[in-house]
Design an enzyme around this catalytic site. Structure first.
Site, mmCIF file in Angstrom:
data_model
loop_
_atom_site.group_PDB
_atom_site.id
_atom_site.type_symbol
_atom_site.label_atom_id
_atom_site.label_comp_id
_atom_site.label_asym_id
_atom_site.label_seq_id
_atom_site.Cartn_x
_atom_site.Cartn_y
_atom_site.Cartn_z
ATOM 1 N N ARG A 43 0.799 -1.225 0.000
ATOM 2 C CA ARG A 43 0.000 0.000 0.000
ATOM 3 C C ARG A 43 0.837 1.282 0.000
ATOM 4 O O ARG A 43 0.478 2.269 -0.607
ATOM 5 C CB ARG A 43 -0.817 -0.043 1.287
ATOM 6 N N ASP A 84 -3.350 -0.608 -3.488
ATOM 7 C CA ASP A 84 -4.250 -1.160 -2.481
ATOM 8 C C ASP A 84 -4.747 -2.482 -3.083
ATOM 9 O O ASP A 84 -5.432 -2.482 -4.116
ATOM 10 C CB ASP A 84 -5.409 -0.180 -2.262
ATOM 11 N N VAL A 85 -4.391 -3.599 -2.442
ATOM 12 C CA VAL A 85 -4.638 -4.901 -3.075
ATOM 13 C C VAL A 85 -6.124 -5.263 -3.116
ATOM 14 O O VAL A 85 -6.501 -6.249 -3.744
ATOM 15 C CB VAL A 85 -3.853 -6.045 -2.372
ATOM 16 N N LYS A 168 8.183 -29.522 6.558
ATOM 17 C CA LYS A 168 9.238 -29.702 7.554
ATOM 18 C C LYS A 168 9.708 -31.161 7.492
ATOM 19 O O LYS A 168 8.889 -32.075 7.343
ATOM 20 C CB LYS A 168 8.716 -29.378 8.960
ATOM 21 N N ASP A 221 -4.230 -19.482 14.613
ATOM 22 C CA ASP A 221 -2.869 -19.352 14.084
ATOM 23 C C ASP A 221 -2.174 -20.712 13.954
ATOM 24 O O ASP A 221 -1.436 -20.949 13.007
ATOM 25 C CB ASP A 221 -2.051 -18.429 15.011
ATOM 26 N N HIS A 226 -1.787 -25.838 11.171
ATOM 27 C CA HIS A 226 -0.564 -26.644 11.339
ATOM 28 C C HIS A 226 -0.806 -27.920 12.156
ATOM 29 O O HIS A 226 -0.447 -29.019 11.734
ATOM 30 C CB HIS A 226 0.519 -25.835 12.060
ATOM 31 N N LYS A 326 2.518 -19.208 23.098
ATOM 32 C CA LYS A 326 3.642 -18.289 22.890
ATOM 33 C C LYS A 326 4.183 -17.830 24.241
ATOM 34 O O LYS A 326 3.488 -17.909 25.259
ATOM 35 C CB LYS A 326 3.168 -17.071 22.093
#
Ligand code: BG6
Length: 454
Positions: A43, A84-85, A168, A221, A226, A326
């Site tokens: 942007r 601006d996508v 991985k 997340d 994952h 985390k």
């Protein structure tokens, strides 16, 4: 067609932390064809020069040991366009004359819908591939809507949904260990396996990613994508081949067999928590809610734990615990398969819990190890715990490099298919709903601790 990779969101964390280093590693391995050009779109105002300077700085930070020649070869391929996508007109102008072979949406998932709509009107060539990051969409309805737009405007064969965990080394070795050895498959069921823990504990905190993370949280997340993928590989039926269709069919079968916890089990089967101020790796971390860009009212969790059950003949009754957090004391990244005790133990003096076999797939360092019991060196009738371990040499290409190569080669085997993405949302959606309505309390843990107290 050109060999041009367009990165939307080129100024963001993903591009700096993963994509530019991965492309540099590909260049160093001689696997980035000379004609590949990389166009960053974002942007803010910028020029080819300023984008290259920024990239140089980010490589210094995220790939400090990079090969200078490979970095130079990458930097000279870079150029920058401002747009601006989510605007079809701005995208069309920015991408004019480029005929991109690949457009990588390195963007927060909540702008995928508007971006795909803009891309479908921006006049991309027929063969342009679109690459999405995880999580694919913000929820089940959003993911289904995105898939619908993709089917209408592009086609599933033109899409890659990235989950870098699938590239991985130790994760891919789940396939090797399970399906290339006679030894394990006969005991790979509820008769022999008691429980499976899939753990991704990180000492890293927010790392300036509030713009994305505060809208996502640990469940979206890590677990939605994952860790569910790891679960799918660990528990799926043997595939006929490792072709993209066979492998992904088996994964999606498995995901379909997972029952999300019902309302009665929600509070015992799921946990959520967020970190308060503390010290990790000799660094002081502020409370999550004091991190820049965090809105405490969102109640975002930085730790999530979910126990799931697979409703099929092989796995009925076996709990699969998925956990990620985390700012924890130690990095622990593993899949631990816990076996049941032997049916009868002739050794007299043993603690039944301490002698159960455990098979661990550890990521970082990459290792697969089986904990076994053997006769002791001193008193032969006292058992000693030993390990049969296989450690791996460093993976030649890191996960993102491997995936970028697969994208360039148009091989979707390690990409998440539309139905897989939807199934994963189906599993976590009731959990998200129960967390939003407060059925499960948001606990706290000090940064640098082992997580919320039991
Ligand atoms: C990313 C998550 O997908 O995976 C991060 O967004 C997480 O929060 C990361 O830290 C872990 O993967 P890796 O490969 O960097 O250890």
């Amino acid at each position: 067609m050109s060999n041009t990779l367009v990165i939307l969101g080129a100024g963001g964390d993903l591009a700096g932390r993963y994509l530019l280093p991965a492309l540099t590693r590909l260049a160093a391995a001689g696997e980035l064809p000379p004609e590949v050009r990389i166009v960053g779109v974002d942007r803010g105002p910028g020029s080819d020069e300023s984008f290259r300077d920024q990239a140089r700085e980010r490589l210094r930070r995220h790939l400090p040991d990079h090969d200078p020649q490979a970095a130079a070869s990458l930097l000279e391929r870079l150029c920058y366009r401002q747009a601006d996508v989510t605007s079809a007109d701005e995208l069309a102008t920015a991408l004019r004359d480029l005929a991109p072979s690949t457009v990588y949406l390195a963007l927060p998932n909540r702008v995928y819908g508007d971006t795909v709509a803009a891309l479908s009107r921006a006049g991309l060539p027929e063969q342009t591939m679109l690459v999405f990051e995880k999580p694919f969409g913000t929820g089940l309805a959003d993911a289904c809507g995105l898939n619908e737009t993709i089917r209408g405007g592009f086609g599933e064969h033109r899409v890659f949904r990235i989950d870098h965990f699938l590239a991985k080394q130790t994760v891919l070795n789940v396939l090797g260990l399970r399906f290339a050895n006679r030894l394990f498959e006969p005991v790979w069921n509820n008769t022999h396996i008691e429980r499976v823990d899939i753990v991704w504990d990180e000492s890293l905190g927010l790392e300036g990613r509030a713009g994305y993370y505060d809208h996502a949280g640990a469940l979206r997340d890590m677990i939605q994508n994952h860790l569910l993928q790891l679960l799918a590989l660990i528990a799926m039926e043997p595939p006929t081949s490792l072709s993209e269709r066979d492998l992904r069919d088996r994964k999606v079968d498995l995901l379909r067999a997972i029952a999300a916890p019902g309302p009665a089990r929600m509070a015992s089967a799921t946990r959520r928590a967020r970190y308060t101020a503390g010290r990790v790796d000799e660094r002081d971390l502020p409370s999550y809610t004091d991190e820049e860009g965090v809105d405490p009212a969102r109640g975002t969790e930085t730790f999530a734990e979910v126990t799931l059950h697979i409703e099929n003949w092989r796995w009925a009754g076996v709990p699969f615990r998925l956990r990620s957090g985390k700012a924890l004391a130690t990095d622990r990244r593993e899949i631990a398969v816990h076996f049941r005790p032997v049916p009868h133990q002739p050794f007299a003096t043993i603690d039944d819990q301490a002698t159960r076999n455990v098979l661990r797939f550890s990521l970082d360092p990459d290792e697969i190890a089986v904990e076994i019991n053997l006769n002791g060196a001193g008193d032969p009738f006292e058992l000693e715990r030993e390990q049969l371990a296989a450690t791996f040499a460093r993976q030649q290409l890191p996960p993102y490099s491997l995936l970028l190569r697969e994208i360039m080669q148009r091989d979707p085997t390690l990409s998440i298919r539309d139905d897989e993405a939807e199934e994963s949302w189906r599993i976590v959606e009731p959990i998200l709903a129960a967390w939003t309505d407060g059925t499960v309390p948001l606990e706290e843990y000090p940064a640098g601790s082992a997580g919320p107290a039991r």
